[in-house]
Design a protein around this motif. Structure first.
Motif, mmCIF file in Angstrom:
data_model
loop_
_atom_site.group_PDB
_atom_site.id
_atom_site.type_symbol
_atom_site.label_atom_id
_atom_site.label_comp_id
_atom_site.label_asym_id
_atom_site.label_seq_id
_atom_site.Cartn_x
_atom_site.Cartn_y
_atom_site.Cartn_z
ATOM 1 N N ALA A 139 60.335 2.726 6.487
ATOM 2 C CA ALA A 139 59.496 3.089 7.633
ATOM 3 C C ALA A 139 59.543 4.595 7.871
ATOM 4 O O ALA A 139 58.524 5.220 8.171
ATOM 5 C CB ALA A 139 59.961 2.336 8.880
ATOM 6 N N GLY A 140 60.736 5.181 7.736
ATOM 7 C CA GLY A 140 60.880 6.624 7.918
ATOM 8 C C GLY A 140 60.089 7.410 6.900
ATOM 9 O O GLY A 140 59.464 8.432 7.226
ATOM 10 N N LEU A 141 60.080 6.944 5.655
ATOM 11 C CA LEU A 141 59.309 7.624 4.611
ATOM 12 C C LEU A 141 57.813 7.492 4.855
ATOM 13 O O LEU A 141 57.052 8.448 4.665
ATOM 14 C CB LEU A 141 59.672 7.051 3.238
ATOM 15 N N MET A 142 57.384 6.318 5.294
ATOM 16 C CA MET A 142 55.957 6.115 5.589
ATOM 17 C C MET A 142 55.524 6.967 6.778
ATOM 18 O O MET A 142 54.438 7.547 6.781
ATOM 19 C CB MET A 142 55.688 4.631 5.839
ATOM 20 N N LEU A 143 56.380 7.052 7.785
ATOM 21 C CA LEU A 143 56.104 7.927 8.926
ATOM 22 C C LEU A 143 55.995 9.376 8.461
ATOM 23 O O LEU A 143 55.093 10.119 8.893
ATOM 24 C CB LEU A 143 57.220 7.798 9.967
ATOM 25 N N SER A 144 56.892 9.789 7.582
ATOM 26 C CA SER A 144 56.864 11.160 7.053
ATOM 27 C C SER A 144 55.537 11.446 6.365
ATOM 28 O O SER A 144 54.975 12.546 6.494
ATOM 29 C CB SER A 144 58.020 11.362 6.067
ATOM 30 N N ALA A 145 55.035 10.472 5.630
ATOM 31 C CA ALA A 145 53.760 10.641 4.930
ATOM 32 C C ALA A 145 52.616 10.861 5.919
ATOM 33 O O ALA A 145 51.768 11.735 5.729
ATOM 34 C CB ALA A 145 53.482 9.423 4.053
ATOM 35 N N ILE A 146 52.605 10.068 6.988
ATOM 36 C CA ILE A 146 51.538 10.194 7.990
ATOM 37 C C ILE A 146 51.626 11.540 8.700
ATOM 38 O O ILE A 146 50.616 12.223 8.907
ATOM 39 C CB ILE A 146 51.600 9.036 9.000
ATOM 40 N N ILE A 147 52.832 11.937 9.064
ATOM 41 C CA ILE A 147 53.019 13.233 9.729
ATOM 42 C C ILE A 147 52.552 14.363 8.818
ATOM 43 O O ILE A 147 51.882 15.302 9.242
ATOM 44 C CB ILE A 147 54.494 13.424 10.122
ATOM 45 N N SER A 148 52.890 14.271 7.549
ATOM 46 C CA SER A 148 52.517 15.303 6.588
ATOM 47 C C SER A 148 51.005 15.406 6.440
ATOM 48 O O SER A 148 50.424 16.483 6.563
ATOM 49 C CB SER A 148 53.156 15.008 5.231
ATOM 50 N N ASP A 149 50.353 14.277 6.183
ATOM 51 C CA ASP A 149 48.915 14.294 5.945
ATOM 52 C C ASP A 149 48.120 14.647 7.195
ATOM 53 O O ASP A 149 46.999 15.167 7.105
ATOM 54 C CB ASP A 149 48.458 12.938 5.401
ATOM 55 N N SER A 150 48.676 14.363 8.366
ATOM 56 C CA SER A 150 47.953 14.625 9.612
ATOM 57 C C SER A 150 48.392 15.911 10.294
ATOM 58 O O SER A 150 47.898 16.238 11.374
ATOM 59 C CB SER A 150 48.157 13.458 10.591
ATOM 60 N N LEU A 151 49.314 16.653 9.660
ATOM 61 C CA LEU A 151 49.885 17.852 10.276
ATOM 62 C C LEU A 151 50.349 17.541 11.700
ATOM 63 O O LEU A 151 49.967 18.201 12.656
ATOM 64 C CB LEU A 151 48.888 19.002 10.275
ATOM 65 N N LEU A 152 51.173 16.495 11.808
ATOM 66 C CA LEU A 152 51.718 16.029 13.081
ATOM 67 C C LEU A 152 50.579 15.657 14.037
ATOM 68 O O LEU A 152 50.539 16.051 15.187
ATOM 69 C CB LEU A 152 52.653 17.074 13.702
ATOM 70 N N GLU A 160 42.874 6.886 14.827
ATOM 71 C CA GLU A 160 43.630 6.071 15.779
ATOM 72 C C GLU A 160 44.564 5.112 15.041
ATOM 73 O O GLU A 160 45.664 4.814 15.501
ATOM 74 C CB GLU A 160 42.660 5.289 16.672
ATOM 75 N N GLN A 161 44.116 4.657 13.865
ATOM 76 C CA GLN A 161 44.960 3.766 13.065
ATOM 77 C C GLN A 161 46.225 4.485 12.586
ATOM 78 O O GLN A 161 47.309 3.895 12.565
ATOM 79 C CB GLN A 161 44.172 3.260 11.852
ATOM 80 N N ASP A 162 46.079 5.747 12.207
ATOM 81 C CA ASP A 162 47.246 6.529 11.779
ATOM 82 C C ASP A 162 48.221 6.712 12.941
ATOM 83 O O ASP A 162 49.436 6.603 12.767
ATOM 84 C CB ASP A 162 46.802 7.902 11.252
ATOM 85 N N MET A 163 47.692 7.007 14.109
ATOM 86 C CA MET A 163 48.525 7.210 15.296
ATOM 87 C C MET A 163 49.311 5.952 15.628
ATOM 88 O O MET A 163 50.513 5.998 15.913
ATOM 89 C CB MET A 163 47.649 7.607 16.487
ATOM 90 N N GLN A 164 48.630 4.808 15.586
ATOM 91 C CA GLN A 164 49.289 3.544 15.897
ATOM 92 C C GLN A 164 50.331 3.201 14.844
ATOM 93 O O GLN A 164 51.444 2.742 15.169
ATOM 94 C CB GLN A 164 48.257 2.422 15.995
ATOM 95 N N ALA A 165 50.004 3.416 13.580
ATOM 96 C CA ALA A 165 50.956 3.143 12.501
ATOM 97 C C ALA A 165 52.190 4.021 12.654
ATOM 98 O O ALA A 165 53.327 3.551 12.485
ATOM 99 C CB ALA A 165 50.293 3.387 11.147
ATOM 100 N N ALA A 166 51.983 5.291 12.964
ATOM 101 C CA ALA A 166 53.105 6.217 13.133
ATOM 102 C C ALA A 166 54.018 5.761 14.273
ATOM 103 O O ALA A 166 55.248 5.846 14.166
ATOM 104 C CB ALA A 166 52.588 7.626 13.402
#
Length: 308
Positions: A139-152, A160-166
């Motif tokens: 989960a931490g690695l997947m969160l890291s991926a979302i933060i990276s691709d979305s620039l936090l 909105e899907q990325d935000m909810q997943a994060a």
């Protein structure tokens, strides 16, 4: 030896490596002998994430066909971005969030592409669809991926899907996404241990538009001037790359992660399209790109349209 490799694109970013790890874990839980691999060196940001969640860095593989007959692609589908011997193996799945281009197979496959900000967002859906629990480290690695691709969560690619997943993944991983995310991005923006060759290749992708081929490299920085002050040296390296690959255009974008703007060096025989495409003046082979942070949504489509 594994039967199937799960791999992201060349010059891997955090999504490419972390999604390969996360999807290989899911496939193993579903009974597949899968292994996550990488096609290049992990950057500082990715290494920070792997270290924080105590996950091993996937091994570097140059040729898949020497070991396996089948591969799964994550975070890409364009063949020039994939492993060199992609034509010698069977692609059995693709999980991606980019445009679909120059991709075809001889056999049917599972192809999942969604207009979200990160591959990991799609993977969370797949975990749920298969009723497989996401471990805290994954989960931490997947969160890291979302933060990276979305620039936090500041990139226009973030949905909105990325935000909810994060949010869900941060809860599972037991971290504060803002606090952890800022630390991770700052680690990625530390370029002190990178050579100029590293800067133009660590996060670089090749694209095709009609009969034209172009490459876009991107680095995140806290001090953009620190990178661009070495423009003369960078231009020599970029020109060599353009000649070696016979590219029509090379864009080297330096993104300010604090102010969410970019400035780019542009070289190549079709650099003439940049001014009209981005409505911004090119001075001394440099162009200022206000509000531009996403290669996928704000740079590549604009260049593709201009070259097509």
């Amino acid at each position: 030896m594994s039967n199937v490799f799960v791999l992201g694109h060349k010059n891997p970013d955090t999504d490419s490596i972390c999604s390969a790890i996360a999807y290989a874990h899911l496939k193993k839980k579903l009974g597949m002998d899968a292994e996550a691999i990488r096609l290049g060196e992990a950057n500082n940001e990715t290494l920070f994430a792997l270290d924080h969640f105590k996950a091993p860095n996937p091994r570097l593989v140059k040729r898949a066909s020497d070991e396996v007959k089948q591969v799964i692609l994550v975070d890409h589908n364009e063949r020039q971005q994939s492993i060199d011997d992609i034509d010698e193996v069977q692609v059995i799945e693709v999980i991606d969030h980019h445009r679909i281009a120059n991709f075809e197979t001889t056999d049917p496959l599972y192809f999942r592409a969604e207009p979200v900000g990160c591959t990991a967002t799609i993977l969370l859906k797949l975990y749920k669809e298969h009723a497989v629990e996401v471990p805290a480290d994954i989960a931490g690695l997947m969160l890291s991926a979302i933060i990276s691709d979305s620039l936090l969560f500041k990139s226009p690619t973030c949905t909105e899907q990325d935000m909810q997943a994060a949010k869900e993944l941060a809860d599972i991983a037991g971290v504060d996404s803002q606090e952890y995310g800022l630390a991770m991005l700052k680690a990625g923006a530390d370029l002190s241990n990178k050579t100029l060759e590293d800067l133009i290749s660590l996060d670089s992708k090749e694209f095709e538009a009609g009969d034209h081929r172009f490459e876009v490299a991107q680095v995140n920085a806290i001090d953009v001037a620190e990178v661009l002050d070495r423009q003369a040296e960078l231009e020599v390296l970029i020109s060599n790359t353009v000649a070696a690959k016979n590219l029509d255009l090379f864009v080297f974008a330096v993104t300010d992660i604090l102010n969410n703007d970019s400035e780019a060096i542009v070289l190549g025989r079709r650099s003439d399209i940049i001014e009209s495409a981005f409505q911004s003046s090119v001075v001394n082979n440099r162009v200022i790109l206000p509000g531009v942070v996403s290669r996928k949504k704000q740079i590549v489509p604009v260049i593709t349209e201009a070259l097509s």
